[in-house]
Write an enzyme that holds these catalytic residues in place. Sequence first.
Site, mmCIF file in Angstrom:
data_model
loop_
_atom_site.group_PDB
_atom_site.id
_atom_site.type_symbol
_atom_site.label_atom_id
_atom_site.label_comp_id
_atom_site.label_asym_id
_atom_site.label_seq_id
_atom_site.Cartn_x
_atom_site.Cartn_y
_atom_site.Cartn_z
ATOM 1 N N ASN A 188 -12.039 -10.071 -9.204
ATOM 2 C CA ASN A 188 -10.715 -9.575 -9.622
ATOM 3 C C ASN A 188 -10.890 -8.218 -10.297
ATOM 4 O OD1 ASN A 188 -11.162 -10.024 -12.568
ATOM 5 N ND2 ASN A 188 -11.349 -12.140 -11.867
ATOM 6 N N PHE A 195 -6.743 -16.034 -23.307
ATOM 7 C CA PHE A 195 -5.897 -14.932 -22.854
ATOM 8 C C PHE A 195 -5.093 -15.411 -21.655
ATOM 9 C CE2 PHE A 195 -6.712 -10.711 -24.709
ATOM 10 C CZ PHE A 195 -7.625 -11.072 -25.671
ATOM 11 N N ASP A 235 -10.772 -18.527 -10.357
ATOM 12 C CA ASP A 235 -10.326 -19.918 -10.287
ATOM 13 C C ASP A 235 -10.978 -20.677 -9.126
ATOM 14 O OD1 ASP A 235 -8.661 -19.780 -12.484
ATOM 15 O OD2 ASP A 235 -6.984 -18.994 -11.319
ATOM 16 N N LYS A 271 -4.558 -26.121 -22.717
ATOM 17 C CA LYS A 271 -5.969 -25.803 -22.963
ATOM 18 C C LYS A 271 -6.332 -25.937 -24.441
ATOM 19 C CE LYS A 271 -6.056 -22.723 -18.949
ATOM 20 N NZ LYS A 271 -6.876 -21.804 -18.169
ATOM 21 N N LYS A 311 -25.628 -12.928 6.315
ATOM 22 C CA LYS A 311 -24.392 -12.152 6.379
ATOM 23 C C LYS A 311 -23.489 -12.699 7.500
ATOM 24 C CE LYS A 311 -22.694 -7.479 6.970
ATOM 25 N NZ LYS A 311 -22.893 -6.234 7.667
HETATM 26 N N1 CTP Z 1 -10.048 -19.527 -17.854
HETATM 27 C C1 CTP Z 1 -11.248 -20.182 -17.918
HETATM 28 N N2 CTP Z 1 -11.792 -20.728 -16.789
HETATM 29 C C2 CTP Z 1 -11.166 -20.641 -15.620
HETATM 30 C C3 CTP Z 1 -9.930 -19.970 -15.538
HETATM 31 C C4 CTP Z 1 -9.391 -19.421 -16.684
HETATM 32 O O1 CTP Z 1 -11.820 -20.264 -19.010
HETATM 33 N N3 CTP Z 1 -11.717 -21.196 -14.558
HETATM 34 C C5 CTP Z 1 -9.480 -18.972 -19.111
HETATM 35 C C6 CTP Z 1 -9.438 -17.459 -19.135
HETATM 36 O O2 CTP Z 1 -10.636 -16.918 -19.702
HETATM 37 C C7 CTP Z 1 -8.245 -17.187 -20.038
HETATM 38 C C8 CTP Z 1 -7.337 -18.400 -19.794
HETATM 39 O O3 CTP Z 1 -8.160 -19.406 -19.208
HETATM 40 O O4 CTP Z 1 -8.597 -17.193 -21.402
HETATM 41 C C9 CTP Z 1 -6.172 -18.136 -18.887
HETATM 42 O O5 CTP Z 1 -6.625 -17.598 -17.674
HETATM 43 P P1 CTP Z 1 -5.593 -17.234 -16.516
HETATM 44 O O6 CTP Z 1 -6.358 -16.700 -15.349
HETATM 45 O O7 CTP Z 1 -4.477 -16.410 -17.102
HETATM 46 O O8 CTP Z 1 -4.944 -18.635 -16.204
HETATM 47 P P2 CTP Z 1 -5.334 -19.844 -15.299
HETATM 48 O O9 CTP Z 1 -5.487 -21.024 -16.193
HETATM 49 O O10 CTP Z 1 -6.486 -19.510 -14.421
HETATM 50 O O11 CTP Z 1 -4.012 -20.056 -14.458
HETATM 51 P P3 CTP Z 1 -3.325 -19.106 -13.354
HETATM 52 O O12 CTP Z 1 -4.437 -18.335 -12.694
HETATM 53 O O13 CTP Z 1 -2.654 -20.072 -12.457
HETATM 54 O O14 CTP Z 1 -2.341 -18.226 -14.092
#
Ligand code: CTP
Length: 392
Positions: free
Chosen positions: A206, A319, A275, A337, A285
Amino acid sequence: MKKTILIGVCGSVAAYKSAQLVSDLLKLGYDIEVVMTKNATKFIQPMTFEALIKKPVYIDVVDKSEGYQIKHIELAKKADLFIVAPCSANTLAKLANGLCDDMLSTTFLACTCKKLIAPAMNTAMYDNLATQRNIERCLSYGITFVEPGNGLLACGDVGRGKLADMEDIKEMIDYCLEEKLLRNKKVLITAGPTQEAIDPVRYITNHSSGKMGYALAKKAFQLGCDVTLISGPVNLKVPYGIQHISVVSASEMLEAVKGCYLKQDIIIKAAAVGDYRAKTVASNKIKKGNQDIFIECQKNDDILAFLGNHVTKQKLCGFAMETENLIENAQKKCITKNCDLLVANDLTTSGAGFQVDTNKVFFITKDNVQELDLMTKDELSKEILLTLSKEN
Ligand code: CTP
């Protein structure tokens, strides 16, 4: 009011780097005074500094050109910080023992402000027990050091003794000038993106730059915390004085977090964790064919949710970056969380987001929503850390 930094320059090949330091600090808005040893003037002309600061440089204790004024007390009284960079072995020995036979050492002894020393010398001279004892002695007076780097020295030797990196010196200046409001608190910060491999040359990731997490790590260190930074791949300098653990994937980040979360007081999950990961990583490859391809993905563990279920005394901060329904989505994340604080920002708001140095956020707790003004990531870091360290 402008802060005043006294810069002491000693006789060392690295003395030319002090001019860059002076220039950088002037741009940051500091009032700068320069004190040189006589040997320093053999390496760099006082005129270089005088042209930068538009003031005289001090070399002699009694300056005949200024009506026999005794300047060292005046300088000492106005200083917020005295940094000696580069500091030679000889001057270090004087400073450690309270000798004052030139303007630099006399002013240093007269100063009651914070003091920072950046040594630069040959490796054997640096490692010599006499020098090490002098360093220990200075440390026992509360003087801070920025350690010399390793590399090719002017004498041709390779080893420890190069003047510290300029960015490290500036970070230590910030450290010295910040009040230690969170002394000895243990803080874990995760930062940056993760990368999930698809094959040996490709990955899913990302746009996270890591700037927010790195700003948090720097500020936590400046406030006196013992900082561990677990970071995905970013193009940022590792902050000085912290423990840095480098990871690539979400599962590596989870393992690194599991290894140290229990000993922390504060945990901040600023990382943009992937995620999903590819269900299978091709060992060679993936070659281009005539068909479209589909990458089957499997869900990564949620590190913040794991922490929310396992923390004991630790304050937990997450965050959330959203592009719609910011407050509603963030509140949901805060509750599910189990965070003490969730910092929510909307990617579509100007001044917020991945690559910029500012942020515009809401502080979300289980029962409150607070909107903060647009501020730098450095300022926001302090707000977050001080909020998390408040007793309930
Ligand atoms: N986070 C995490 N582990 C993951 C995904 C997210 O620890 N596998 C944590 C991030 O570091 C952040 C928080 O969860 O502090 C929110 O992350 P975000 O990407 O905004 O939310 P998600 O829970 O992944 O949900 P979505 O992508 O559906 O918004």
